[in-house]
Scaffold this motif. Sequence first.
Motif: not given
Length: 624
Positions: A475-479, A429-431, A260-264, A466-471
């Motif tokens: 949002n879905s990381r803790d689905f 609910v995925f988002s 669930m982390q972000d890298g470079p 792209d920006e919708d996909a980023l959100f």
Amino acid sequence: MVIAKFAVGRETLGLAVPPFTQHAISVSLPTWKDNVGYEEGEKRVVDSMVSGYPRFFIHPSIQKLANICEQKFGVKGEKCLLCLSKKIADQCRTFIVGRAALAATPAHVRLVQYVICPEDSSSSQTRVELHIVFFPVNISPIAKQFWQHTGLGISSRFAEYCLFLLPGQDKQSPHSPPGSPTLPRSPSNKYYLVKLPAAWIPSGDVSHLSNAIMSPDMLHKDQSTYLEERYGRNLPLRAAAFAKCALRRRIAGVLVRDNMQDGPQGPCAGTQDVEIGPSNRGVQDVGEDDVFLFPTGMAAIWNAHQLCLRARPPAKCVCFGFPYIDTLKVLEKWGQGVYFFGHGLGSDIDTLESLLEQESAIDPTKPPILALFTEFPSNPLLRSPDIHRLKALANKYDFLVVVDDTVGNFVNVEVLPYADIVVTSLSKVFSGDANAMGGSLVINPEGRHYVALKSHMATYEDTYFDEDALFMERNSRDFTERVRAIDDNAQAICAFLRSRSTAEGVPSAVIKEVFYPKYTTPINYLRCKLPQGGYGGLFSLTFTSLAASEAFFDALPCQKGPSLGTNFTLACPYTILAHYTELDWAAQYGIEEGLVRISVGMEEKDLLLHSFNLALKAAEASAK
């Protein structure tokens, strides 16, 4: 950090749900009367609308961009729809021309390609292509059907990006960071009111929840920003490719550990060094290359139907069970037509089998139907079809099976082994945050027609902004964790309400039935339920009178509006919103006028139970 609870009273009519959310996908319709007024086009309601479900209400940013395009390229008496690609624009024109001809109003429809470039050539912003479909204003209702049924229109974030690139437009909302909310400039604007924090409300009484209000100035700046951006602040658009990869892996179920982390470079779940294993979707060979992303859930359904049309011989489809309305419209308005089995029960499978036998006898050289579309479970009656038996028929008669698992979701149920294609609305609910749209299509590599389906997806066009996909990725990381909490809340609420229903033999009850997978066709649901899965967060109620339905809905202290699968509890009078002009037709399939649909959220269970008890008391009082 204390997050404010939002107002749900009458003063919220027409406001964004969630509040303070620039790209909210729902709208507040807090009373039964408001919902009827919306359907009837009542001025009081229509004039209050500042938001709405994106396929039905065109976002102000999209309206603004369309107006600019009409002024720049249009002629008198023309309106336009905006598309992300030439291919979609061509499909839109074909639909409008065809439907206009059927309505005996032939129309000239033309396309314009508009390339929008940054004013500063050294800018890191990239140019965009906008494909504009112009048509006579008198056929606007036909054109809007394409927008509604296919879900292929541009998103509000894409519109804002275009507006930012256009010379002379307001540059106060650049997408760096993306999605920064536009808060009201006047603190007295009643459209942006929020509730007092839950910690400030006495625990014994929540009947006054919609009366406690504070102005936006009382919110800390970081809090207001958090409401729109959630965890997604400061994500550069260049990370979108990694976000989409992470989404496909998450949906394919191949992440050994969902980082669930972000890298470079972007989301770690989308990088090359993340650990990948066999899929946990019930078909081990499913990979991220079998998952395709779309801008909305309806776009995934529409494209699934188009894929079936391309990959298999022409024939009618079957819609099995009462579906979300636009699924049926897609099957009716594209292709060869549809056989509708609206109850979705075992007796319908008997009738379907007879139909298949008859059609096969007429021409044994081709499949009797193209594909069967079904939901697991269905919306709004939460019926689960006997998917094992349907799959056996598909094997025998050589047709495709397309399953929409949005309501059940893949944390709770395993349907991919029984389908050729699984479609999902990621907007739900995925988002969870109700601030981004998206859809997915998964092809089963063990399906009989996998090779043909996959080969026809070679022409897949990625139109997911792209920006919708980023959100969506954020949002879905803790689905999974959210689904577990929502399932637990929903099961407790349904148990409470069912214990007060005529279905449980309570003679004086005002609740007739609680439609929930645990009680509705439970055997079929349990066959696909995962060991750790629950019954989902959606249920519906019917009442002994329309007055009781209205009283219950009006008294329920939660957000009221369209959509489902939100992290907060959301209610709507489903039949009024989805079938207001065809109430008698819907009633034939058990969709009563007074049906109330509830999407349960993650609030504290005790608070939710208290809230539903208040609403039930109001319904009981109306009966007396």
